[in-house]
Design a protein around this motif. Sequence first.
Motif, PDB file in Angstrom:
ATOM      1  N   HIS A 108      -8.555  -3.213   3.823  1.00  0.00           N
ATOM      2  CA  HIS A 108      -7.258  -2.627   4.166  1.00  0.00           C
ATOM      3  C   HIS A 108      -7.429  -1.528   5.227  1.00  0.00           C
ATOM      4  O   HIS A 108      -6.554  -1.346   6.082  1.00  0.00           O
ATOM      5  CB  HIS A 108      -6.584  -2.077   2.916  1.00  0.00           C
ATOM      6  CG  HIS A 108      -5.967  -3.140   2.068  1.00  0.00           C
ATOM      7  ND1 HIS A 108      -4.655  -3.082   1.622  1.00  0.00           N
ATOM      8  CD2 HIS A 108      -6.464  -4.299   1.582  1.00  0.00           C
ATOM      9  CE1 HIS A 108      -4.388  -4.155   0.889  1.00  0.00           C
ATOM     10  NE2 HIS A 108      -5.479  -4.904   0.848  1.00  0.00           N
ATOM     11  N   CYS A 111      -7.604  -3.223   8.475  1.00  0.00           N
ATOM     12  CA  CYS A 111      -6.265  -3.598   8.948  1.00  0.00           C
ATOM     13  C   CYS A 111      -5.561  -2.416   9.610  1.00  0.00           C
ATOM     14  O   CYS A 111      -4.774  -2.597  10.549  1.00  0.00           O
ATOM     15  CB  CYS A 111      -5.419  -4.107   7.780  1.00  0.00           C
ATOM     16  SG  CYS A 111      -5.867  -5.756   7.196  1.00  0.00           S
ATOM     17  N   ALA A 112      -5.843  -1.211   9.133  1.00  0.00           N
ATOM     18  CA  ALA A 112      -5.243  -0.022   9.737  1.00  0.00           C
ATOM     19  C   ALA A 112      -5.851   0.266  11.108  1.00  0.00           C
ATOM     20  O   ALA A 112      -5.159   0.763  12.015  1.00  0.00           O
ATOM     21  CB  ALA A 112      -5.435   1.180   8.815  1.00  0.00           C
ATOM     22  N   PRO A 115      -4.823  -3.554  14.584  1.00  0.00           N
ATOM     23  CA  PRO A 115      -3.431  -3.973  14.357  1.00  0.00           C
ATOM     24  C   PRO A 115      -3.135  -5.404  14.802  1.00  0.00           C
ATOM     25  O   PRO A 115      -2.290  -5.651  15.655  1.00  0.00           O
ATOM     26  CB  PRO A 115      -2.637  -2.968  15.187  1.00  0.00           C
ATOM     27  CG  PRO A 115      -3.546  -2.677  16.351  1.00  0.00           C
ATOM     28  CD  PRO A 115      -4.946  -2.697  15.777  1.00  0.00           C
ATOM     29  N   ARG A 175       0.467  -8.910   6.535  1.00  0.00           N
ATOM     30  CA  ARG A 175      -0.492  -8.991   7.629  1.00  0.00           C
ATOM     31  C   ARG A 175      -1.178 -10.346   7.684  1.00  0.00           C
ATOM     32  O   ARG A 175      -1.688 -10.759   8.716  1.00  0.00           O
ATOM     33  CB  ARG A 175      -1.561  -7.901   7.462  1.00  0.00           C
ATOM     34  CG  ARG A 175      -1.040  -6.474   7.588  1.00  0.00           C
ATOM     35  CD  ARG A 175      -0.602  -6.160   8.999  1.00  0.00           C
ATOM     36  NE  ARG A 175      -1.692  -6.342   9.939  1.00  0.00           N
ATOM     37  CZ  ARG A 175      -2.629  -5.419  10.197  1.00  0.00           C
ATOM     38  NH1 ARG A 175      -2.587  -4.246   9.585  1.00  0.00           N
ATOM     39  NH2 ARG A 175      -3.587  -5.655  11.069  1.00  0.00           N
ATOM     40  N   GLU A 192      -0.844   0.780  -1.200  1.00  0.00           N
ATOM     41  CA  GLU A 192      -0.668   1.812  -0.186  1.00  0.00           C
ATOM     42  C   GLU A 192      -1.910   2.684  -0.098  1.00  0.00           C
ATOM     43  O   GLU A 192      -2.344   3.263  -1.097  1.00  0.00           O
ATOM     44  CB  GLU A 192       0.539   2.689  -0.515  1.00  0.00           C
ATOM     45  CG  GLU A 192       0.755   3.816   0.466  1.00  0.00           C
ATOM     46  CD  GLU A 192       1.917   4.720   0.095  1.00  0.00           C
ATOM     47  OE1 GLU A 192       2.322   5.530   0.943  1.00  0.00           O
ATOM     48  OE2 GLU A 192       2.407   4.614  -1.048  1.00  0.00           O
ATOM     49  N   ASP A 197      -2.067   2.636   5.428  1.00  0.00           N
ATOM     50  CA  ASP A 197      -1.772   1.206   5.340  1.00  0.00           C
ATOM     51  C   ASP A 197      -0.882   0.912   4.149  1.00  0.00           C
ATOM     52  O   ASP A 197      -0.999   1.547   3.099  1.00  0.00           O
ATOM     53  CB  ASP A 197      -3.083   0.413   5.202  1.00  0.00           C
ATOM     54  CG  ASP A 197      -2.873  -1.095   5.258  1.00  0.00           C
ATOM     55  OD1 ASP A 197      -2.466  -1.590   6.328  1.00  0.00           O
ATOM     56  OD2 ASP A 197      -3.101  -1.764   4.245  1.00  0.00           O
ATOM     57  N   GLN A 199       0.689  -2.821   2.431  1.00  0.00           N
ATOM     58  CA  GLN A 199       0.872  -4.261   2.555  1.00  0.00           C
ATOM     59  C   GLN A 199       0.825  -4.915   1.176  1.00  0.00           C
ATOM     60  O   GLN A 199       0.231  -4.375   0.237  1.00  0.00           O
ATOM     61  CB  GLN A 199      -0.180  -4.875   3.469  1.00  0.00           C
ATOM     62  CG  GLN A 199      -1.609  -4.693   3.041  1.00  0.00           C
ATOM     63  CD  GLN A 199      -2.584  -5.373   3.983  1.00  0.00           C
ATOM     64  OE1 GLN A 199      -2.600  -6.607   4.089  1.00  0.00           O
ATOM     65  NE2 GLN A 199      -3.401  -4.583   4.687  1.00  0.00           N
TER      66      GLN A 199
END
Length: 236
Positions: A108, A111-112, A115, A175, A192, A197, A199
Amino acid sequence: MNPTEELFREDAHLLRCEALVLGLEEGGGLILDRTVAYPLGGGQAGDSGCIRAGDQSWRFADARKSKQHPGAILHLIEGEGPPPGTPVVVEIDAARRDKHRRFHTSTHLLCALLPYPVDGCSITEAYARLDFHTDEAFDKEALQAGLDRLVAEARAVRHRWISEEELDANPSLVRSMSVQPPRGLGRIRVIEVEGVDLQPCGGTHVANTAEIGEVRVTKIEKKAAKTRRVVLGFDA
């Protein structure tokens, strides 16, 4: 058969619980009324552990979702196992769960930092990988520095539930291109990472990014014209 109560959804640090045997599927899948064992899904490997009834015990090498009984979780044991109605104690392998939690939250954080849509994911106790849908080149040193920073910032990690309508109003929360949040239950679980992030995710996570420890970017690969893979590992 009733669905298995998924205790790991609310507490990923819970390693042990009492349960009741509901049945055994062909192939060694023991079904319980409740469990702490996460089943394979969403890119994350299933838990392993032990089931005890009195002075007897059965190892389960993996946990899977039942195809015959929607909502039921199978604990893959060898042998017949205890009969329906037997009270048991379920205990998962702590080291395996710890690696899964640390790796999953690390993805995660990726992912932050990156993008781009995600089009592949694998989380095991040995490594984690994410495939990003992009033709952009990734800077390994910069990515490592970003992970180090987010881990050191000790950001809180928490889960909550949103309605399907809330998700529909915010489609950018999803995502993944290959795994969609389950529908039909009326609510969606989201993870969270405070200020970083948010999702949908059904997996197990740490409670604070500091728990991740020294995660390393071990490899960055160009898997296709529009796919860049990042592989993570731990020093120990």
